[in-house]
Write an enzyme that holds these catalytic residues in place. Structure first.
Site, PDB file in Angstrom:
ATOM      1  N   SER A 166      -3.254  15.561  16.188  1.00  0.00           N
ATOM      2  CA  SER A 166      -2.464  14.368  16.536  1.00  0.00           C
ATOM      3  C   SER A 166      -3.181  13.091  16.133  1.00  0.00           C
ATOM      4  O   SER A 166      -4.408  13.038  16.108  1.00  0.00           O
ATOM      5  CB  SER A 166      -2.269  14.358  18.057  1.00  0.00           C
ATOM      6  N   TYR A 195      -6.092  13.614  26.466  1.00  0.00           N
ATOM      7  CA  TYR A 195      -5.285  14.352  25.491  1.00  0.00           C
ATOM      8  C   TYR A 195      -5.884  14.232  24.100  1.00  0.00           C
ATOM      9  O   TYR A 195      -6.069  15.222  23.390  1.00  0.00           O
ATOM     10  CB  TYR A 195      -3.848  13.800  25.503  1.00  0.00           C
ATOM     11  N   GLU A 227      -3.622  10.809  17.980  1.00  0.00           N
ATOM     12  CA  GLU A 227      -4.404  10.367  19.146  1.00  0.00           C
ATOM     13  C   GLU A 227      -5.890  10.668  18.948  1.00  0.00           C
ATOM     14  O   GLU A 227      -6.724  10.167  19.690  1.00  0.00           O
ATOM     15  CB  GLU A 227      -3.878  11.011  20.430  1.00  0.00           C
TER      16      GLU A 227
HETATM   17  P1  NAP Z   1       6.659  19.489  23.238  1.00  0.00           P
HETATM   18  O1  NAP Z   1       8.104  19.261  22.968  1.00  0.00           O
HETATM   19  O2  NAP Z   1       6.084  18.960  24.502  1.00  0.00           O
HETATM   20  O3  NAP Z   1       6.379  21.059  23.159  1.00  0.00           O
HETATM   21  C1  NAP Z   1       5.179  21.617  23.597  1.00  0.00           C
HETATM   22  C2  NAP Z   1       5.437  23.054  23.961  1.00  0.00           C
HETATM   23  O4  NAP Z   1       4.217  23.647  24.429  1.00  0.00           O
HETATM   24  C3  NAP Z   1       6.470  23.247  25.069  1.00  0.00           C
HETATM   25  O5  NAP Z   1       7.441  24.155  24.612  1.00  0.00           O
HETATM   26  C4  NAP Z   1       5.660  23.848  26.209  1.00  0.00           C
HETATM   27  O6  NAP Z   1       6.341  24.819  26.927  1.00  0.00           O
HETATM   28  C5  NAP Z   1       4.525  24.524  25.473  1.00  0.00           C
HETATM   29  N1  NAP Z   1       3.373  24.726  26.350  1.00  0.00           N
HETATM   30  C6  NAP Z   1       2.780  23.823  27.150  1.00  0.00           C
HETATM   31  N2  NAP Z   1       1.749  24.385  27.800  1.00  0.00           N
HETATM   32  C7  NAP Z   1       1.698  25.678  27.404  1.00  0.00           C
HETATM   33  C8  NAP Z   1       0.854  26.764  27.726  1.00  0.00           C
HETATM   34  N3  NAP Z   1      -0.137  26.647  28.623  1.00  0.00           N
HETATM   35  N4  NAP Z   1       1.073  27.961  27.120  1.00  0.00           N
HETATM   36  C9  NAP Z   1       2.091  28.111  26.249  1.00  0.00           C
HETATM   37  N5  NAP Z   1       2.946  27.103  25.909  1.00  0.00           N
HETATM   38  C10 NAP Z   1       2.734  25.904  26.481  1.00  0.00           C
HETATM   39  O7  NAP Z   1       5.764  18.916  22.051  1.00  0.00           O
HETATM   40  P2  NAP Z   1       6.174  18.579  20.532  1.00  0.00           P
HETATM   41  O8  NAP Z   1       6.543  17.136  20.459  1.00  0.00           O
HETATM   42  O9  NAP Z   1       7.091  19.609  20.013  1.00  0.00           O
HETATM   43  O10 NAP Z   1       4.751  18.704  19.823  1.00  0.00           O
HETATM   44  C11 NAP Z   1       4.304  19.937  19.285  1.00  0.00           C
HETATM   45  C12 NAP Z   1       2.797  19.887  19.139  1.00  0.00           C
HETATM   46  O11 NAP Z   1       2.441  18.813  18.280  1.00  0.00           O
HETATM   47  C13 NAP Z   1       2.032  19.658  20.442  1.00  0.00           C
HETATM   48  O12 NAP Z   1       0.817  20.354  20.367  1.00  0.00           O
HETATM   49  C14 NAP Z   1       1.765  18.159  20.434  1.00  0.00           C
HETATM   50  O13 NAP Z   1       0.626  17.852  21.216  1.00  0.00           O
HETATM   51  C15 NAP Z   1       1.541  17.934  18.952  1.00  0.00           C
HETATM   52  N6  NAP Z   1       1.853  16.592  18.463  1.00  0.00           N
HETATM   53  C16 NAP Z   1       3.065  16.038  18.722  1.00  0.00           C
HETATM   54  C17 NAP Z   1       3.350  14.772  18.235  1.00  0.00           C
HETATM   55  C18 NAP Z   1       4.679  14.130  18.474  1.00  0.00           C
HETATM   56  O14 NAP Z   1       4.798  12.920  18.255  1.00  0.00           O
HETATM   57  N7  NAP Z   1       5.705  14.878  18.852  1.00  0.00           N
HETATM   58  C19 NAP Z   1       2.406  14.090  17.465  1.00  0.00           C
HETATM   59  C20 NAP Z   1       1.193  14.713  17.185  1.00  0.00           C
HETATM   60  C21 NAP Z   1       0.926  15.964  17.681  1.00  0.00           C
HETATM   61  P3  NAP Z   1       7.327  24.486  28.163  1.00  0.00           P
HETATM   62  O15 NAP Z   1       8.652  24.254  27.510  1.00  0.00           O
HETATM   63  O16 NAP Z   1       7.252  25.726  28.989  1.00  0.00           O
HETATM   64  O17 NAP Z   1       6.771  23.271  28.852  1.00  0.00           O
END
Ligand code: NAP
Length: 338
Positions: free
Chosen positions: A127, A151, A129
């Site tokens: 990320s 984070y 971040e």
């Molecule tokens: P998101 O919608 O919050 O999805 C994260 C997923 O991780 C959710 O489905 C959640 O499951 C699952 N999760 C959380 N804790 C877990 C655990 N202990 N074991 C297994 N699964 C778990 O995030 P996103 O926006 O799609 O982002 C995807 C990835 O990219 C993440 O790693 C995020 O940190 C990273 N990222 C995102 C952005 C952005 O702007 N979107 C930017 C940079 C990096 P539940 O549905 O059960 O909660």
């Protein structure tokens, strides 16, 4: 037995990126296996339309054995580790949990892959971040990591442990340093979706709006409460970013890439675009509250995606305004159906 379809395993498949990536890979002819946490909630709206098209396994980034068992069972060609405690704001209230899932969870995934077959290609969701409070206004793959929230620090660990496995074991393991990316599937913990859902609630006069991240009605008396309105972000469209993620695993050499739009907009800009789309003046409806301020703010930085453009042939397409209008439009439709 010969496999005729590539197999991809996605953790966090029900999240924003996981659901778009699953659709993308299905269109490419992959067999998709997705990891869900076993919880009492059955609310999986992002992937309900994919029922029967993807295989679901239950597991948790906290639990090494389930991860290894799933990888051993499906023998994926590619693993996409998208699961995380993904909300920077929540990482101050849950710093240890964030470290366990978002940092150590990556090592569990890498170890599981390595023990089953180190030739499996591995993607880690890094990320922006990781850059945290560094002074640079444009960040690239060469920018130092100065994460300044739990984070971001966990994501630094995840990124560096991925690089370490690549360099130590010769694994095809890469980290995509993605700047913020949004969509109608963004969770309500994030400011873009809070604004677009808030606009839709206000416009339609919704009596019982959804709850925000501190358990209060998102909109109260026609007002939407946010934090620092001057904060600026580089915001792209999640549906476009998952193609870049896939492209990283199709290269001949494993490399890390920044994925971004190289533009910056403030929360004020976001509010202006979203409210004016429905003919409202944002200043009549938005208030800034200290409960929503971050203890430390990250630098307003844009992402330089020129390496991804050159080597992956990837670049962002839709504009910030189009993205926010798409999100408002989708929230208006969702609420009109209620
Ligand atoms: P998101 O919608 O919050 O999805 C994260 C997923 O991780 C959710 O489905 C959640 O499951 C699952 N999760 C959380 N804790 C877990 C655990 N202990 N074991 C297994 N699964 C778990 O995030 P996103 O926006 O799609 O982002 C995807 C990835 O990219 C993440 O790693 C995020 O940190 C990273 N990222 C995102 C952005 C952005 O702007 N979107 C930017 C940079 C990096 P539940 O549905 O059960 O909660």
């Amino acid at each position: 037995m010969m496999k005729n379809k590539k197999v991809a395993f996605i953790t966090g498949v029900a999240g924003q990126d996981g659901s778009y990536l699953a659709e993308f890979l299905l269109n490419k002819g992959y067999k998709v296996v997705g990891l869900l946490r076993r919880t009492t909630s059955i609310h999986r709206s992002n992937i309900s339309h994919l029922a029967g098209k993807i295989s679901i396994e239950f597991g948790d980034l906290l639990d090494y054995h389930t991860l290894e068992a799933v990888i051993r069972k499906h023998r994926p060609d590619e693993v996409y580790n998208l699961a995380a405690q993904s909300v920077p704001a929540d990482s101050w209230t849950h710093p240890i949990y964030t470290g366990e899932v978002t940092a150590l969870g990556v090592t569990r995934m890498l170890e599981a892959v390595r023990s089953v077959d180190p030739k499996i290609r591995f993607y880690q969701a890094s990320s922006r971040e990781v850059f945290g409070g560094g002074a640079t206004t444009v960040c690239s793959e060469e920018t130092p990591f100065l994460a300044n929230n739990p984070y971001g620090v966990a994501k630094v660990y995840g990124h560096l442990i991925t690089r370490t496995y690549r360099e130590s074991y010769g694994m095809f393991a890469v980290g995509g340093i993605l700047f913020n990316h949004e969509s109608p599937r963004r969770s309500l913990h994030f400011v873009t979706r809070k604004v677009t859902m808030g606009v839709a609630c206000i416009k339609l006069g919704i009596k019982h709006p959804p709850l925000n991240e501190i358990g209060e009605a998102l909109v109260q008396d026609g007002k939407l409460s946010l934090g620092n309105l001057d904060a600026k972000r580089d915001w792209g469209y999640a549906k476009e970013y998952v193609e870049a993620i896939w492209l990283m695993l199709q290269q001949t050499k494993p490399r890390d890439y920044v994925i971004a739009t190289n533009t910056l907009f403030s929360i004020r800009d976001l509010c202006k675009v979203a409210f004016s789309y429905v003919g409202l003046n944002w200043e009549d409806h938005v208030i800034s509250k200290k409960e929503f301020l971050r203890p430390t703010e990250i630098t307003a930085s844009r992402g330089d995606y020129s390496k991804a453009k050159k080597e992956l042939g990837w670049q962002p397409k839709i504009s910030f305004q189009e993205l926010i209008e798409l999100m408002v439009e989708t929230d208006l439709k969702r609420l009109s159906r209620r």
